[in-house]
Each structure stands twice: as structure tokens, then as C-alpha cells.
Design an enzyme around this catalytic site. Sequence first.
Site, PDB file in Angstrom:
ATOM      1  CG  PHE A 109      49.051  41.767  36.188  1.00  0.00           C
ATOM      2  CD1 PHE A 109      48.491  40.961  35.207  1.00  0.00           C
ATOM      3  CD2 PHE A 109      48.522  41.733  37.462  1.00  0.00           C
ATOM      4  CE1 PHE A 109      47.419  40.125  35.510  1.00  0.00           C
ATOM      5  CE2 PHE A 109      47.451  40.895  37.766  1.00  0.00           C
ATOM      6  CZ  PHE A 109      46.902  40.096  36.784  1.00  0.00           C
TER       7      PHE A 109
ATOM      8  CG  ASP B 292      55.058  41.501  39.519  1.00  0.00           C
ATOM      9  OD1 ASP B 292      55.328  40.303  39.749  1.00  0.00           O
ATOM     10  OD2 ASP B 292      53.885  41.914  39.463  1.00  0.00           O
TER      11      ASP B 292
ATOM     12  CE1 TYR C 110      48.372  33.448  41.187  1.00  0.00           C
ATOM     13  CE2 TYR C 110      48.682  34.189  43.450  1.00  0.00           C
ATOM     14  CZ  TYR C 110      48.346  34.453  42.137  1.00  0.00           C
ATOM     15  OH  TYR C 110      48.004  35.737  41.769  1.00  0.00           O
ATOM     16  CE  LYS C 111      50.580  34.669  37.567  1.00  0.00           C
ATOM     17  NZ  LYS C 111      50.152  35.375  38.795  1.00  0.00           N
TER      18      LYS C 111
ATOM     19  NE  ARG D  53      48.195  34.375  30.017  1.00  0.00           N
ATOM     20  CZ  ARG D  53      48.434  34.693  31.294  1.00  0.00           C
ATOM     21  NH1 ARG D  53      49.330  35.629  31.590  1.00  0.00           N
ATOM     22  NH2 ARG D  53      47.786  34.082  32.268  1.00  0.00           N
TER      23      ARG D  53
END
Length: 411
Positions: free
Chosen positions: A125, A196, A221-222, A370
Site C-alpha cells: 500500500f 500491516d 475503520y475497515k 474491488r
Amino acid sequence: MVTRQDCITLDQRDGLAEYRHKFTLPEGEIYLDGNSLGAMPSHLPARIQEVVAKEWGNGLIRSWNDAGWIHVPKRVAAKVARLIGANPDEVMVADSTSVNLYKALAAAARMNPGRKVILTELDNFPTDLYIAQGVAELFGLEIRYVESKPEAVLAALDDSICLTMLTHVNYRTGAIYPMAEITAKAHQVGALMVWDLAHSAGAVEVDLNGANADMAVGCGYKYLNGGPGAPSFIYVAERHHQKMRQPLSGWHGHARPFEFVLDYQPADGMDRMQCGTPPLISMLGLDAALDVFDGVDMHALRIKSMALGDLFIKLVDEKLPEYDFGLASPRDSAVRGSQVSLTHAQGYAIVQALIARGITGDFRMPNILRFGFTPLYVRYVDVYDTVQALAEIMISDEWNQAHFLAKKAVT
């Protein structure tokens, strides 16, 4: 051929179906973007209102003691620890993922002096790479980028590596790295291992202690559903606690923050991974959001996650064979996270056409569509209806409209 009724039957038999009612979702919405921003737990607004009106509004500064605000980071950390295979005293919740990654990489560099290389993957990322670049500049290190395949990482591990930084589940493809195998090889050559977990925590089974990981970070927050910008977490194995020195020596990481002495003295254990005053409103939101995992068997959650992805791929194979979609994710669910990514030259416009129908996925450059499957609220029938909508969009060329083709600021 899989029918819609087949999927309804699967939902009726789903042991996790009751958890969908713990979330607030717009009527008719199919939400497949929990891998970017989780849906809101239904009890969260009342909790935030209580925090704002009662604890802050009436309690004012007294709430640091009376409402126990000072202990919130540790309380939330203990809830996260259960989901990532860690002990409560090995996790701290504070700051953003990027800030915590900076702390972890800098601490690892300090713990492994004499080594000059940070090993990572080309398709990591971007913020992880940018943070690594900043740490490399600060410590005079080199970054070695390898192809985004486990075998490439394993082959690149040698005695020049100071630390290896990988994202457990790739954000584009959903491919899972073998955490235990890579960590073991890193340790064999004397390197430290930083993971991560942004696309792992709350969606797949994670066992940091079982894998003997050194450090890890992840966002709130995911799949943890803490709300936009929710605080993140950082993990450090207990064996490193006395040696770790993070670079952001703020007062909440001090051994005696309310004595206000001149020199910094790090607190014991994970308290030293705190920095400044925590963002209490958002942290208390994450605290409440994590309650939806009460009673959830993470293995059962993972089984459903894999089944949703397998169903999606099967339906795409059945309904979309002639429309030039590619599969960017592993077909094998054992090495695939809780998402499936397709490729298509018109991927952005196709996603926008889906969103217009009330089906939310997202797009990643250059051609990735996605679809995230959050097992606590995504149904099997949602998967069926999504692929059916994709087929209708392609058959009719519905995607080929100017307002779908025009790129928005956030994709």
C-alpha cells in the site's frame, strides 16, 4: 448453475446472519466496501451522543477520571488483541496507521543497528512505502523492493536486511502472505518482521503470537467498523518491550505524564507507544464498534468470508465469461482475504454504474474492481444480486455514460 434461491437458502442457514442486524445499512443497499470503510454499528450513534452530551458536555475535564477516559486506549487495545492473536498488554490503540507504522519501523531500525536494508514489496500500500521512505532517509537505510509474491520475499531475505515490512492481505488483489513462514525466514537471517493488518483484522484469522511476529499495525475503520479516521492499533511482541524506542516521545508515552518533568522517560510496555492526547470521541466510537464482535467465532467468520468469495468467483465465471473480466485475486480461498478483485479496462465506469444501482464496491488503479465481503453483514444473496447487476450492466452497455466515465476525487 447457482440460483438466487440457492443463496437465500444459504442465508437462512448462516450462523452469523443475526449480526447483520447490529449494523445500520441504507434500505436496499448492498455494501461491498467494508475493506475501505466499515458499515456503522447500529448502537454507535447513541454511544457517541452519550460521550458528547454527557461525558464531555456535563462531565467536562472531570471525565478523564470520572468516565475513565485515561484508560480507554488500553481498554480498546484489549478488544483488538483478541482479534489478532495477541496478548492485551502487547497492543496499544493510538494515532493513525501511518503514524503507528512510522513508530514501528523506527523502533525496529533502532533495535537492529548495523543492518542497512528495509525489505518490502512493489505492490505494498503506497502509504506504507512512503512512510518507509521517510524512515530510510532518517536512518540512512536502503529500501529493497521485490515482486509481490511470497517466493520473491523469501528469496530476498539475507543478512543485510534490517527489517521486512509487508501487508498481510494485499490491498489490490486480496492475496494473503504466509505470515508464519515469512516471519520465520526473516528471523533466520536476523531481520525483524513488521506486518500491516489493515485488510486482515476483523476479517481473517490472525495469530501474531503464533507466527512469532515482532511488530504489527492496523486501522480501526475497515473491518473493525470504527468510523472514518478511527484510531489505529500497534502491536509489539512482549519480548521487545524493554528495547523498543519509538521516535514520537509525547507526554502520554511518558512514565509519569502528570509529573511534568523536563526529560522524557519512556513508560513501561505498550504505554510508551502512545504519543499525544488520544482522540477520545473517535476512540470511544471504536471502543463501542468492537462490541459487535462479542460472541463471534473468528474461525466461523473466516469460513463465511471464504464462502462468499468463492460464490462471487463462481457466479462471475457463470454469468460474465464473454465480457473480458479478469480475476486479480487468488482463486484459492485459503490464500485470499475477505475480498475479490476483478480487472477490466472500463473498471472505473463499471463500478460507478453499480453504485448508481445501490451496490457499492470500489476501484483501484489501473483497472481493479474491488469487492469486500464483511461476513458480519454481507449476505449470500447480496453476492448473487451484485453479479446479476454486473451482467445487466455489461449486456446493456449501461456503464458507457459520461457521468460514469468521469473520475471523481475519491475512487
